[in-house]
Scaffold this motif. Structure first.
Motif, short mmCIF file in Angstrom:
data_model
loop_
_atom_site.label_atom_id
_atom_site.label_comp_id
_atom_site.label_asym_id
_atom_site.label_seq_id
_atom_site.Cartn_x
_atom_site.Cartn_y
_atom_site.Cartn_z
N HIS A 147 67.67 84.02 -62.72
CA HIS A 147 67.61 83.05 -61.61
C HIS A 147 66.02 82.43 -61.88
O HIS A 147 65.14 83.23 -62.43
CB HIS A 147 67.90 83.85 -60.22
N THR A 148 65.67 81.57 -61.13
CA THR A 148 66.44 80.39 -61.00
C THR A 148 66.26 79.44 -62.07
O THR A 148 65.00 79.00 -62.09
CB THR A 148 66.49 79.74 -59.60
N THR B 181 69.74 65.14 -49.06
CA THR B 181 69.85 65.72 -50.28
C THR B 181 71.13 65.39 -51.11
O THR B 181 71.78 64.64 -50.50
CB THR B 181 70.10 67.42 -50.13
N THR C 188 71.60 78.78 -61.18
CA THR C 188 70.96 77.43 -61.36
C THR C 188 71.01 76.64 -59.94
O THR C 188 71.90 76.86 -59.25
CB THR C 188 71.00 76.51 -62.36
N ASN C 189 69.91 75.59 -59.74
CA ASN C 189 70.13 74.76 -58.67
C ASN C 189 70.82 73.48 -59.06
O ASN C 189 71.30 72.66 -58.39
CB ASN C 189 68.79 74.39 -58.02
N SER C 190 70.36 73.11 -60.33
CA SER C 190 70.77 71.71 -60.78
C SER C 190 71.31 71.57 -62.08
O SER C 190 71.66 70.32 -62.49
CB SER C 190 69.30 70.98 -60.79
N ASP D 293 66.51 75.87 -64.08
CA ASP D 293 66.57 74.49 -63.85
C ASP D 293 66.34 73.63 -65.03
O ASP D 293 66.19 72.31 -64.99
CB ASP D 293 66.07 73.95 -62.47
N TYR E 97 73.43 67.23 -52.35
CA TYR E 97 74.30 67.99 -52.01
C TYR E 97 75.10 67.79 -50.73
O TYR E 97 74.28 67.39 -49.94
CB TYR E 97 73.92 69.63 -51.88
#
Length: 186
Positions: free
Chosen positions: A158-159, A27, A179-181, A161, A29
């Protein structure tokens, strides 16, 4: 101790600590244990950490937060910068009975659509001193945001991106995004 669920595993199989750390290779991250997160919070005194445990049964929630607080004993002051997430009204007392949190977020994504009432949930949040709610973009953003402002409650969606959706939500007066990104400058 904390466990780490395998990504995309519906059977709930747990990763070993070594497998968890190997995720960094697959990943973008860097995976961190809760101990490592506490170390970061010790280093960065202005940082906070939102605890999003995903569980909504009383026994698991109690065990999860007891583990969190046990770990925090090694890091003075860190527990005061943790923000637990609750998913229903019952969870409020489960989490509040464990520790006097300085803040909390009420996430609505696990609530049943048939019985969901933004007004009732906002009244609950207000009466229990919960300063923020989070909901999915499919709900009535403008109605929720207007009602939340009456109670002084911040709204997060949420979420998200996608930059276009983020811009639209910003125009809808959403306080913030989960967000994730997305980078902060989206």
């Amino acid at each position: 101790t904390f466990g780490y669920l395998r990504p995309d595993d519906d059977d709930g199989e747990w990763l070993t600590r070594a497998e968890f750390h190997e995720l960094q290779q697959t990943t973008k991250y860097s995976p961190l244990t809760f101990n490592q997160m506490c170390q970061l919070l010790t280093t960065y005194s202005d940082a906070i950490l939102i605890i999003d445990g995903k569980y909504n049964d009383e026994e698991t929630v109690h065990r999860e937060y007891a583990d969190i607080l046990r770990t925090c004993q090694e890091y003075p002051g860190v527990a005061d910068r943790l923000i637990p997430t609750i998913y229903n009204q019952k969870m409020y007392s489960w989490v509040s009975d464990i520790y006097k949190w300085h803040s909390m977020i009420y996430m609505w994504y696990q609530l049943e659509p048939a019985s969901f009432s933004p007004t009732n949930e906002l009244k609950f949040a207000f009466s229990h001193g919960i300063p923020a709610v989070a909901y999915g973009d499919k709900r009535e953003n403008e109605l929720i945001n207007n009602e939340a402002r009456k109670y002084g409650i911040k709204t997060y969606v949420h979420t998200i991106d996608d930059e276009d959706i983020a811009m639209r939500l910003e125009n809808d007066n959403v306080y913030g995004l989960i967000t994730n990104s997305l980078a902060p400058e989206y």
